[in-house]
Scaffold this active site. Structure first.
Site, PDB file in Angstrom:
ATOM      1  N   CYS A  35     -19.415  -5.946   4.243  1.00 14.28           N
ATOM      2  CA  CYS A  35     -18.724  -4.687   4.499  1.00 14.28           C
ATOM      3  C   CYS A  35     -17.432  -4.687   3.697  1.00 14.28           C
ATOM      4  O   CYS A  35     -16.840  -5.735   3.475  1.00 14.28           O
ATOM      5  CB  CYS A  35     -18.432  -4.584   5.995  1.00 14.28           C
ATOM      6  SG  CYS A  35     -17.504  -3.120   6.447  1.00 14.28           S
ATOM      7  N   CYS A  73       0.596   0.594  10.250  1.00 13.80           N
ATOM      8  CA  CYS A  73       0.109  -0.479   9.369  1.00 13.80           C
ATOM      9  C   CYS A  73       1.200  -1.342   8.749  1.00 13.80           C
ATOM     10  O   CYS A  73       2.101  -0.844   8.057  1.00 13.80           O
ATOM     11  CB  CYS A  73      -0.754   0.122   8.266  1.00 13.80           C
ATOM     12  SG  CYS A  73      -1.517  -1.171   7.266  1.00 13.80           S
ATOM     13  N   CYS A  96       0.843  -1.191   0.000  1.00 13.39           N
ATOM     14  CA  CYS A  96       0.000   0.000   0.000  1.00 13.39           C
ATOM     15  C   CYS A  96       0.884   1.248   0.000  1.00 13.39           C
ATOM     16  O   CYS A  96       1.829   1.345   0.775  1.00 13.39           O
ATOM     17  CB  CYS A  96      -0.911   0.001   1.222  1.00 13.39           C
ATOM     18  SG  CYS A  96      -1.996   1.442   1.262  1.00 13.39           S
ATOM     19  N   CYS A 141     -16.370  -8.946   6.174  1.00 13.10           N
ATOM     20  CA  CYS A 141     -15.729  -7.669   5.857  1.00 13.10           C
ATOM     21  C   CYS A 141     -14.481  -7.886   5.004  1.00 13.10           C
ATOM     22  O   CYS A 141     -13.587  -8.638   5.390  1.00 13.10           O
ATOM     23  CB  CYS A 141     -15.378  -6.975   7.168  1.00 13.10           C
ATOM     24  SG  CYS A 141     -14.548  -5.404   6.923  1.00 13.10           S
ATOM     25  N   CYS A 182       0.510   5.133   6.775  1.00 14.98           N
ATOM     26  CA  CYS A 182      -0.094   4.966   8.105  1.00 14.98           C
ATOM     27  C   CYS A 182       0.921   4.257   9.023  1.00 14.98           C
ATOM     28  O   CYS A 182       1.291   3.100   8.750  1.00 14.98           O
ATOM     29  CB  CYS A 182      -1.371   4.154   7.994  1.00 14.98           C
ATOM     30  SG  CYS A 182      -2.460   4.719   6.671  1.00 14.98           S
ATOM     31  N   ARG A 225     -17.636  -2.059  18.005  1.00 11.19           N
ATOM     32  CA  ARG A 225     -16.914  -3.315  17.727  1.00 11.19           C
ATOM     33  C   ARG A 225     -15.537  -3.334  18.386  1.00 11.19           C
ATOM     34  O   ARG A 225     -14.702  -2.479  18.087  1.00 11.19           O
ATOM     35  CB  ARG A 225     -16.775  -3.501  16.210  1.00 11.19           C
ATOM     36  CG  ARG A 225     -18.137  -3.451  15.496  1.00 11.19           C
ATOM     37  CD  ARG A 225     -18.030  -3.786  14.027  1.00 11.19           C
ATOM     38  NE  ARG A 225     -19.256  -3.413  13.326  1.00 11.19           N
ATOM     39  CZ  ARG A 225     -20.338  -4.181  13.200  1.00 11.19           C
ATOM     40  NH1 ARG A 225     -20.349  -5.392  13.727  1.00 11.19           N
ATOM     41  NH2 ARG A 225     -21.405  -3.762  12.536  1.00 11.19           N
ATOM     42  N   CYS A 278     -19.253   2.675   8.630  1.00 11.52           N
ATOM     43  CA  CYS A 278     -18.533   2.023   9.719  1.00 11.52           C
ATOM     44  C   CYS A 278     -17.266   2.847   9.910  1.00 11.52           C
ATOM     45  O   CYS A 278     -16.416   2.892   9.020  1.00 11.52           O
ATOM     46  CB  CYS A 278     -18.198   0.586   9.329  1.00 11.52           C
ATOM     47  SG  CYS A 278     -17.073  -0.213  10.502  1.00 11.52           S
TER      48      CYS A 278
HETATM   49  N1  SAM Z   1      -6.593   0.506   3.225  1.00  9.66           N
HETATM   50  C1  SAM Z   1      -7.869   0.738   3.747  1.00  9.66           C
HETATM   51  C2  SAM Z   1      -7.916   1.933   4.674  1.00  9.66           C
HETATM   52  O1  SAM Z   1      -6.934   2.186   5.355  1.00  9.66           O
HETATM   53  O2  SAM Z   1      -8.939   2.585   4.713  1.00  9.66           O
HETATM   54  C3  SAM Z   1      -8.476  -0.450   4.439  1.00  9.66           C
HETATM   55  C4  SAM Z   1      -7.658  -1.406   5.280  1.00  9.66           C
HETATM   56  S1  SAM Z   1      -6.991  -0.756   6.784  1.00  9.66           S
HETATM   57  C5  SAM Z   1      -5.891  -2.029   7.245  1.00  9.66           C
HETATM   58  C6  SAM Z   1      -8.340  -0.783   7.932  1.00  9.66           C
HETATM   59  C7  SAM Z   1      -8.091  -0.273   9.325  1.00  9.66           C
HETATM   60  O3  SAM Z   1      -7.365  -1.216  10.075  1.00  9.66           O
HETATM   61  C8  SAM Z   1      -7.295   1.001   9.490  1.00  9.66           C
HETATM   62  O4  SAM Z   1      -8.056   2.142   9.282  1.00  9.66           O
HETATM   63  C9  SAM Z   1      -6.858   0.905  10.933  1.00  9.66           C
HETATM   64  O5  SAM Z   1      -7.798   1.555  11.772  1.00  9.66           O
HETATM   65  C10 SAM Z   1      -6.841  -0.596  11.219  1.00  9.66           C
HETATM   66  N2  SAM Z   1      -5.470  -1.077  11.468  1.00  9.66           N
HETATM   67  C11 SAM Z   1      -4.485  -1.230  10.565  1.00  9.66           C
HETATM   68  N3  SAM Z   1      -3.338  -1.677  11.137  1.00  9.66           N
HETATM   69  C12 SAM Z   1      -3.612  -1.812  12.450  1.00  9.66           C
HETATM   70  C13 SAM Z   1      -2.841  -2.219  13.574  1.00  9.66           C
HETATM   71  N4  SAM Z   1      -1.559  -2.551  13.462  1.00  9.66           N
HETATM   72  N5  SAM Z   1      -3.436  -2.252  14.791  1.00  9.66           N
HETATM   73  C14 SAM Z   1      -4.734  -1.894  14.922  1.00  9.66           C
HETATM   74  N6  SAM Z   1      -5.510  -1.490  13.894  1.00  9.66           N
HETATM   75  C15 SAM Z   1      -4.959  -1.441  12.674  1.00  9.66           C
HETATM   76  C1  DTB Z   2     -11.116  -2.062  11.594  1.00  6.02           C
HETATM   77  O1  DTB Z   2     -11.384  -0.975  12.154  1.00  6.02           O
HETATM   78  N1  DTB Z   2     -10.352  -3.015  12.098  1.00  6.02           N
HETATM   79  C2  DTB Z   2     -10.210  -4.120  11.178  1.00  6.02           C
HETATM   80  C3  DTB Z   2     -11.200  -3.723  10.056  1.00  6.02           C
HETATM   81  N2  DTB Z   2     -11.588  -2.395  10.424  1.00  6.02           N
HETATM   82  C4  DTB Z   2     -10.791  -3.783   8.670  1.00  6.02           C
HETATM   83  C5  DTB Z   2      -8.793  -4.307  10.715  1.00  6.02           C
HETATM   84  C6  DTB Z   2      -7.811  -4.524  11.836  1.00  6.02           C
HETATM   85  C7  DTB Z   2      -6.454  -4.750  11.245  1.00  6.02           C
HETATM   86  C8  DTB Z   2      -5.439  -5.099  12.270  1.00  6.02           C
HETATM   87  C9  DTB Z   2      -4.070  -5.235  11.701  1.00  6.02           C
HETATM   88  C10 DTB Z   2      -3.900  -6.375  10.753  1.00  6.02           C
HETATM   89  O2  DTB Z   2      -4.351  -7.518  11.015  1.00  6.02           O
HETATM   90  O3  DTB Z   2      -3.214  -6.178   9.730  1.00  6.02           O
HETATM   91 FE1  SF4 Z   3      -2.762   1.299   3.403  1.00  3.88          FE
HETATM   92 FE2  SF4 Z   3      -2.622   0.190   5.803  1.00  3.88          FE
HETATM   93 FE3  SF4 Z   3      -3.037   2.802   5.584  1.00  3.88          FE
HETATM   94 FE4  SF4 Z   3      -4.993   1.067   4.845  1.00  3.88          FE
HETATM   95  S1  SF4 Z   3      -4.189   1.384   6.904  1.00  3.88           S
HETATM   96  S2  SF4 Z   3      -4.297   2.884   3.753  1.00  3.88           S
HETATM   97  S3  SF4 Z   3      -3.720  -0.613   4.057  1.00  3.88           S
HETATM   98  S4  SF4 Z   3      -1.187   1.694   4.934  1.00  3.88           S
END
Ligand code: SAM
Ligand code: DTB
Ligand code: SF4
Length: 322
Positions: free
Chosen positions: A137, A68, A61, A105, A65, A269, A197
């Site tokens: 979702c 992430c 990606c 989801c 973030c 959630r 959501c």
């Molecule tokens: N790329 C899309 C976006 O960011 O909108 C969708 C996938 S993203 C992984 C969905 C959500 O997962 C993020 O907005 C964040 O709140 C959560 N998330 C990602 N990495 C995480 C982590 N290491 N711990 C907790 N929540 C995480």
């Molecule tokens: C959300 O708020 N939490 C979920 C879902 N929306 C997509 C994702 C959590 C991701 C946690 C880190 C991972 O497993 O990569």
């Molecule tokens: Fe990309 Fe992760 Fe950010 Fe979603 S949360 S936009 S997958 S870097």
């Protein structure tokens, strides 16, 4: 684009920072009591919604973030793959339904959805999963207005797009897109008639005021989100936040209780981070108003509790799946 576009029409925020602060800062037992009162009035009694996540496109990606593992900017040990086929997604959704999930989801590591064959494939997957009779979702990054309408037509129930933290702390965590970009996508989603959501992550190094600021923004969304995921940071090796301190569990429970009071009709959630919580902490989260969890061994790239253990905990508490 100004975020005023999604504020109540009279431009006056329903909740001020002070309003939210006063709830969040109540004596702990009063806060839980109030949250439970609201919960009993607006939500089904002793029920938890079980959801399952599928990472339909993993890694690479372009966004930055800091939490992430799927950002291409950090060296993390995750499995990366291109968009899964509709057949594969459907297989996973059938399994999730058999395991008791009523919401499926799909997450994709995109900044935004590329139009063309990939978007068409997502629409086909949404359509196929919706026919199973489960809520569908998606969380695919930023959307255009047109994409939101097409997703609605395909049968999408809800779109997940988190604000993650307060507007003022946001830039410390993500620099490649703005808070207003997020709000704009949320507006396209609700204008298309898709449920919103939207939630956040705790443990990013934010202050109490940042948590309150996030709750204030969420509660002032018009319409309010139907679904509010509360994630606790999963610290992944290679990400800038891998060594961040732990969030205080009582702060997390306060956040959940405040969300429950401010957004009585939303499902709150308890999302990422359950592996680092004891059964007792999770139980307090349910007491404070959380009424949904993700089940299955994996979230998107990180681990999640064992389904059998989750079922044992729910049984102990007399909570049954919605
Ligand atoms: N790329 C899309 C976006 O960011 O909108 C969708 C996938 S993203 C992984 C969905 C959500 O997962 C993020 O907005 C964040 O709140 C959560 N998330 C990602 N990495 C995480 C982590 N290491 N711990 C907790 N929540 C995480
Ligand atoms: C959300 O708020 N939490 C979920 C879902 N929306 C997509 C994702 C959590 C991701 C946690 C880190 C991972 O497993 O990569
Ligand atoms: Fe990309 Fe992760 Fe950010 Fe979603 S949360 S936009 S997958 S870097």
């Amino acid at each position: 684009m100004q975020n005023s576009s999604i504020k109540p029409k009279n431009q006056i925020e329903k909740y001020t920072f002070q309003d939210v602060f006063e709830i969040y800062d109540l004596p702990f037992l009063d806060l839980i009591y109030k949250a439970l009162e609201v919960h009993k009035k607006y939500q089904p009694d002793n029920k938890i919604q079980l959801c399952t996540l599928s990472n339909i496109k993993s890694g690479n990606c372009p966004e930055d973030c800091k939490y992430c593992p799927q950002s291409s900017r950090y060296k993390t040990e995750i499995e990366k793959y291109k968009l899964l086929s509709t057949d594969e997604v459907l297989k996973q959704a059938i399994l999730a339904k058999e395991n008791g999930a009523t919401r499926f989801c799909m997450g994709a590591a995109w900044r935004n959805i590329p139009d063309g064959s990939e978007f068409q494939s997502v629409l086909d997957s949404v359509n196929a999963v919706s026919k199973l009779g489960v809520e569908v979702c998606c969380t695919l990054g930023m959307l255009t207005k047109d994409q939101a309408f097409k997703l609605k037509e395909a049968g999408l129930t809800a779109y997940n797009h988190n604000l993650d933290t307060s507007e003022s702390f946001y830039n410390e965590i993500i620099t490649t897109r703005s808070y207003n970009d997020r709000l704009q996508t949320l507006k396209y989603v609700s204008d298309a008639g898709i449920q919103v959501c939207c939630g956040g992550i705790l443990g990013l190094g934010e202050s109490k005021n940042d948590r309150i600021g996030l709750l204030k923004t969420l509660a002032n969304l018009d319409p309010q989100p139907e679904s509010v995921p509360v994630n606790v940071l999963v610290k992944v090796k290679g990400t800038p936040l891998e060594n961040e301190g732990n969030v205080d569990s009582f702060e997390m429970i306060r956040t959940i209780a405040t969300a429950r009071i401010l957004m009585p009709r939303a499902k709150v959630r308890l999302s990422a981070g359950r592996l680092s919580m004891t059964d007792e902490i999770q139980s307090l989260c349910f007491l404070a108003g959380a009424n949904s969890i993700f089940i299955g061994e994996k979230l998107l790239t990180t681990g999640n509790p064992d389904v059998t253990e989750d079922m044992e905990l729910l049984n102990k508490l007399g909570l049954s799946p919605m």
